[in-house]
Design an enzyme around this catalytic site. Structure first.
Site, PDB file in Angstrom:
ATOM      1  N   LYS A   1       0.836  -1.214   0.000  1.00 46.92           N
ATOM      2  CA  LYS A   1       0.000   0.000   0.000  1.00 46.92           C
ATOM      3  C   LYS A   1       0.865   1.257   0.000  1.00 46.92           C
ATOM      4  O   LYS A   1       0.618   2.191  -0.758  1.00 46.92           O
ATOM      5  CB  LYS A   1      -0.897  -0.006   1.260  1.00 46.92           C
ATOM      6  CG  LYS A   1      -1.550   1.333   1.548  1.00 46.92           C
ATOM      7  CD  LYS A   1      -2.413   1.283   2.794  1.00 46.92           C
ATOM      8  CE  LYS A   1      -1.717   1.512   4.102  1.00 46.92           C
ATOM      9  NZ  LYS A   1      -1.370   2.919   4.417  1.00 46.92           N
ATOM     10  N   ASN A   2       1.888   1.257   0.865  1.00 48.45           N
ATOM     11  CA  ASN A   2       2.654   2.493   1.044  1.00 48.45           C
ATOM     12  C   ASN A   2       3.678   2.746  -0.059  1.00 48.45           C
ATOM     13  O   ASN A   2       4.352   3.775  -0.071  1.00 48.45           O
ATOM     14  CB  ASN A   2       3.304   2.503   2.433  1.00 48.45           C
ATOM     15  CG  ASN A   2       2.246   2.663   3.521  1.00 48.45           C
ATOM     16  OD1 ASN A   2       1.103   3.043   3.235  1.00 48.45           O
ATOM     17  ND2 ASN A   2       2.614   2.365   4.757  1.00 48.45           N
TER      18      ASN A   2
ATOM     19  N   CYS B   1      -5.277   8.107   9.112  1.00 46.34           N
ATOM     20  CA  CYS B   1      -5.437   7.425  10.401  1.00 46.34           C
ATOM     21  C   CYS B   1      -5.227   8.365  11.587  1.00 46.34           C
ATOM     22  O   CYS B   1      -4.401   9.275  11.532  1.00 46.34           O
ATOM     23  CB  CYS B   1      -4.415   6.303  10.519  1.00 46.34           C
ATOM     24  SG  CYS B   1      -5.003   4.753   9.891  1.00 46.34           S
TER      25      CYS B   1
ATOM     26  N   ARG C   1       0.725  14.281  13.134  1.00 45.24           N
ATOM     27  CA  ARG C   1       1.025  14.145  11.710  1.00 45.24           C
ATOM     28  C   ARG C   1       1.066  15.483  10.961  1.00 45.24           C
ATOM     29  O   ARG C   1       0.284  15.734  10.034  1.00 45.24           O
ATOM     30  CB  ARG C   1       0.065  13.167  11.048  1.00 45.24           C
ATOM     31  CG  ARG C   1       0.042  11.832  11.767  1.00 45.24           C
ATOM     32  CD  ARG C   1      -0.680  10.749  11.016  1.00 45.24           C
ATOM     33  NE  ARG C   1       0.152  10.168   9.971  1.00 45.24           N
ATOM     34  CZ  ARG C   1      -0.266   9.192   9.171  1.00 45.24           C
ATOM     35  NH1 ARG C   1      -1.465   8.721   9.282  1.00 45.24           N
ATOM     36  NH2 ARG C   1       0.541   8.710   8.268  1.00 45.24           N
TER      37      ARG C   1
ATOM     38  N   ASP D   1       4.217   0.360  11.930  1.00 42.48           N
ATOM     39  CA  ASP D   1       2.992  -0.219  11.353  1.00 42.48           C
ATOM     40  C   ASP D   1       2.750  -1.657  11.810  1.00 42.48           C
ATOM     41  O   ASP D   1       1.729  -2.254  11.462  1.00 42.48           O
ATOM     42  CB  ASP D   1       3.049  -0.171   9.819  1.00 42.48           C
ATOM     43  CG  ASP D   1       2.931   1.252   9.295  1.00 42.48           C
ATOM     44  OD1 ASP D   1       2.483   2.129  10.047  1.00 42.48           O
ATOM     45  OD2 ASP D   1       3.308   1.485   8.130  1.00 42.48           O
TER      46      ASP D   1
ATOM     47  N   ARG E   1      -8.999  -0.266   4.668  1.00 40.36           N
ATOM     48  CA  ARG E   1      -8.237   0.817   4.038  1.00 40.36           C
ATOM     49  C   ARG E   1      -6.819   0.358   3.727  1.00 40.36           C
ATOM     50  O   ARG E   1      -6.151   0.926   2.866  1.00 40.36           O
ATOM     51  CB  ARG E   1      -8.168   2.045   4.967  1.00 40.36           C
ATOM     52  CG  ARG E   1      -9.439   2.870   4.975  1.00 40.36           C
ATOM     53  CD  ARG E   1      -9.252   4.155   5.759  1.00 40.36           C
ATOM     54  NE  ARG E   1      -7.947   4.722   5.535  1.00 40.36           N
ATOM     55  CZ  ARG E   1      -7.178   5.271   6.483  1.00 40.36           C
ATOM     56  NH1 ARG E   1      -7.615   5.358   7.717  1.00 40.36           N
ATOM     57  NH2 ARG E   1      -5.995   5.757   6.201  1.00 40.36           N
TER      58      ARG E   1
HETATM   59  N1  EPU Z   1       6.452  14.329  10.825  1.00 43.93           N
HETATM   60  C1  EPU Z   1       6.662  15.642  11.168  1.00 43.93           C
HETATM   61  N2  EPU Z   1       6.584  16.587  10.184  1.00 43.93           N
HETATM   62  C2  EPU Z   1       6.315  16.262   8.892  1.00 43.93           C
HETATM   63  C3  EPU Z   1       6.131  14.913   8.552  1.00 43.93           C
HETATM   64  C4  EPU Z   1       6.193  13.950   9.546  1.00 43.93           C
HETATM   65  O1  EPU Z   1       6.888  15.953  12.324  1.00 43.93           O
HETATM   66  O2  EPU Z   1       6.261  17.168   8.048  1.00 43.93           O
HETATM   67  C5  EPU Z   1       6.502  13.306  11.894  1.00 43.93           C
HETATM   68  C6  EPU Z   1       5.123  12.648  12.083  1.00 43.93           C
HETATM   69  O3  EPU Z   1       4.304  13.424  12.929  1.00 43.93           O
HETATM   70  C7  EPU Z   1       5.496  11.317  12.679  1.00 43.93           C
HETATM   71  C8  EPU Z   1       6.832  10.999  12.027  1.00 43.93           C
HETATM   72  O4  EPU Z   1       7.320  12.223  11.494  1.00 43.93           O
HETATM   73  O5  EPU Z   1       5.643  11.434  14.064  1.00 43.93           O
HETATM   74  C9  EPU Z   1       6.754   9.958  10.931  1.00 43.93           C
HETATM   75  O6  EPU Z   1       5.932  10.398   9.883  1.00 43.93           O
HETATM   76  P1  EPU Z   1       6.226  10.061   8.359  1.00 43.93           P
HETATM   77  O7  EPU Z   1       6.107  11.326   7.592  1.00 43.93           O
HETATM   78  O8  EPU Z   1       7.465   9.282   8.231  1.00 43.93           O
HETATM   79  O9  EPU Z   1       5.006   9.112   8.016  1.00 43.93           O
HETATM   80  P2  EPU Z   1       3.989   9.243   6.819  1.00 43.93           P
HETATM   81  O10 EPU Z   1       4.691   9.496   5.556  1.00 43.93           O
HETATM   82  O11 EPU Z   1       2.883  10.134   7.211  1.00 43.93           O
HETATM   83  C10 EPU Z   1       4.140   6.709   6.195  1.00 43.93           C
HETATM   84  C11 EPU Z   1       3.163   5.584   6.057  1.00 43.93           C
HETATM   85  C12 EPU Z   1       2.623   5.205   7.417  1.00 43.93           C
HETATM   86  C13 EPU Z   1       3.812   4.771   8.273  1.00 43.93           C
HETATM   87  C14 EPU Z   1       4.855   5.897   8.344  1.00 43.93           C
HETATM   88  C15 EPU Z   1       6.095   5.523   9.113  1.00 43.93           C
HETATM   89  C16 EPU Z   1       2.234   6.014   3.883  1.00 43.93           C
HETATM   90  C17 EPU Z   1       1.072   6.366   3.038  1.00 43.93           C
HETATM   91  N3  EPU Z   1       2.068   6.002   5.189  1.00 43.93           N
HETATM   92  O12 EPU Z   1       3.407   7.775   6.791  1.00 43.93           O
HETATM   93  O13 EPU Z   1       1.754   4.097   7.229  1.00 43.93           O
HETATM   94  O14 EPU Z   1       3.373   4.459   9.566  1.00 43.93           O
HETATM   95  O15 EPU Z   1       5.234   6.288   7.022  1.00 43.93           O
HETATM   96  O16 EPU Z   1       6.706   4.422   8.549  1.00 43.93           O
HETATM   97  O17 EPU Z   1       3.297   5.707   3.355  1.00 43.93           O
HETATM   98  C18 EPU Z   1      -0.040   2.666   7.722  1.00 43.93           C
HETATM   99  O18 EPU Z   1       0.236   2.057   6.678  1.00 43.93           O
HETATM  100  O19 EPU Z   1      -0.872   2.233   8.558  1.00 43.93           O
HETATM  101  C19 EPU Z   1       0.624   3.938   7.995  1.00 43.93           C
HETATM  102  C20 EPU Z   1       0.211   4.800   8.913  1.00 43.93           C
END
Ligand code: EPU
Length: 467
Positions: free
Chosen positions: A47-48, A145, A150, A342, A437
């Site tokens: 998915k990711n 989620c 975030r 995850d 999802r």
């Molecule tokens: N963060 C910040 N500022 C930003 C972006 C992120 O502080 O501008 C913080 C977030 O608040 C969090 C941490 O950095 O505490 C990690 O966030 P990240 O940006 O790495 O995660 P994401 O891109 O929002 C993706 C996956 C998530 C997975 C995370 C971590 C996708 C679509 N989602 O999220 O997947 O948990 O990386 O590996 O790729 C899931 O599949 O259930 C899921 C939540």
């Protein structure tokens, strides 16, 4: 032909899509406990990986054919976002292998449909391709989620480092390239290796003038998969999978044929399914290297994990007359190659059924704990102190029995289904739409392995019993 969506719901005018009916908002799974699983499970595409790669098709001047796209609410929402921008997305109904054709040649800068954008956080990723290709973007702030604050500060600061003017207007971000129509390469240090920010900046920088260097970039396999896709489209991305990614901008990208990597989180979830039910399962395709931290913990617990082929694993937690069951273990979630956040909820469910006490630390998402109260309703003995969690195993008071529980997010929901399979009696998991999802055919796959899980959409009746 465009993808048909769930029947029985009204058409949303801009997306050509249907918002879910009230009945679809609350789905219930009825899970029978005490079952043993056996057999082989086919792991879907990640998915990711699929979500950013679908967003990246907006960078291309012609069509891409992408295989192994999992059929999920999140990927359907992303397809709807692309359509609302003018892309043609063909998703043949029932096509095995999930092959999607996306042609964004006629796409414009938008804005994308805010209704679909709000359903998945990944919709926000389109800001990178739109700014790169059109020099402008107007994108609503992300949904997704409920697992923590975030923020998107790193995305926005990174885009500014590429010369974009970025303004917040109520609940949306308006951004445009300051110097004429194109972004310009720059160096940007991510003070946290955010997956989404790294992906957004890689896409934007691929179509910028000059060279971009991302320092402390995310190293997740899904980031590398996106880099492979962009490279196949003509981009020049180096170092993906390491903490320094260099992107040399090109004037345009073309379409390509691409296959998404297997979903390491789905594989890890089925590894827990085997462990928590004391069963033996095989699974493919997987990339065992992506599961190193997971294999390490399960092995320490007493599971036997065997690589049976280049892309296949077997997990056995069968009880012998002499074995006392699996042992508890401590873990801390971290960016890749650390233990994935995850899989934290699913592993927490498993720890309730192990011997001994275990310590879990959630270092990535501060509020990814909503499953804890629900696991407690099943009899788990868990104590939370901020991001630290003490899980008492079965010999320390955690004896799981069936009860009604509520899924609040994808992974927490999966954890409750897994716990329900190990519990005595029947567990009702409300809010099961969250699970769909992120997991393709989750219930059908588990049932094909011997689980007994029934679907029931008429969940409103039991909601009051768990509030
Ligand atoms: N963060 C910040 N500022 C930003 C972006 C992120 O502080 O501008 C913080 C977030 O608040 C969090 C941490 O950095 O505490 C990690 O966030 P990240 O940006 O790495 O995660 P994401 O891109 O929002 C993706 C996956 C998530 C997975 C995370 C971590 C996708 C679509 N989602 O999220 O997947 O948990 O990386 O590996 O790729 C899931 O599949 O259930 C899921 C939540």
């Amino acid at each position: 032909m465009s993808a048909p969506f769930q029947a029985g719901v009204a058409v949303h005018h801009r997306c050509g899509l249907h918002p879910p009916s009230p009945a679809a908002l609350e789905q219930k799974l009825v899970v029978s406990g005490g079952v043993a699983l056996s057999g082989h499970v086919r792991i879907s595409g990640a998915k990711n990986s699929a979500l950013p790669i679908l967003a990246a098709t907006l960078c291309c001047d012609d069509a891409s054919a992408i295989s192994r796209v999992p059929d999920l609410l999140d990927t359907r929402s992303m397809a709807a976002v692309l359509r609302s921008l003018g892309a043609r997305v063909e998703w043949p109904e029932g096509a095995d292998g999930g092959e999607l054709v996306v042609d964004a040649s006629a796409a414009g800068a938008g804005p994308p449909c805010s209704n679909e954008l709000g359903k998945t956080r990944a919709g926000f990723l389109v800001i990178g391709p739109l700014l790169g290709r059109f020099g402008e973007a107007e994108v609503g702030l992300p949904g997704g989620c409920n697992i923590g604050a975030r923020p998107v500060d790193l995305y926005l600061r990174g885009l500014r480092a590429l010369g974009a003017v970025v303004e917040m207007k109520q609940d949306k971000v308006v951004a445009y390239a300051a110097k004429g129509k194109r972004l310009t390469g720059g160096t940007f240090y991510l003070n946290y290796p955010s997956v989404g920010a790294t992906e957004t900046l890689m896409m934007a920088a691929s179509l910028a003038d000059g060279v971009t260097v991302l320092l402390n970039a995310a190293k997740e396999p899904e980031v590398s998969d996106l880099a492979e896709f962009l490279t196949a489209c003509g981009a020049r991305v180096h170092g993906a999978g390491t903490s320094i990614v260099t992107i040399k901008g090109v004037s345009k990208l073309h379409g390509t044929e691409f296959t998404i990597i297997p979903d390491r989180i789905e594989a890890g979830t089925f590894m827990v399914a085997a462990s928590i039910t004391c069963s033996k399962l095989s699974m493919s395709p997987v990339i065992p290297r992506h599961l190193t931290s997971v294999i390490d913990k399960l092995s320490a617990s007493g599971c036997t994990i065997t690589q049976t082929g280049r892309c296949s694993l077997e997990v056995s937690a069968l009880k012998s007359r002499h074995s006392a069951g699996l042992r508890g273990f401590d873990f801390k979630t971290c960016p890749y190659p650390g233990f994935p956040t995850d899989l934290q909820p699913q592993f927490m469910a498993l720890l309730c059924t192990c011997n001994g006490s275990s310590l879990v630390e959630e270092s990535v998402f501060e509020s990814r704990m909503t499953h804890v109260e629900e696991l407690k309703k099943l009899g788990a003995k868990i104590h939370v102190c901020s991001r630290h969690v003490l899980v008492n195993g079965k010999d320390r008071g955690s004896l799981l029995f069936g009860a009604p529980v509520m899924a609040h997010d994808i992974r927490g929901g999966a954890a409750l289904v897994l716990a329900g399979m190990a519990a005595e009696g029947t567990t009702e998991v409300l809010g099961a739409q969250h699970i769909e999802r992120g997991y393709e055919n989750f219930v059908a796959k588990l049932n094909s392995l011997g689980a007994s899980i029934r679907r029931n959409q008429d969940a409103q009746l039991t909601l009051s019993s768990i509030m």
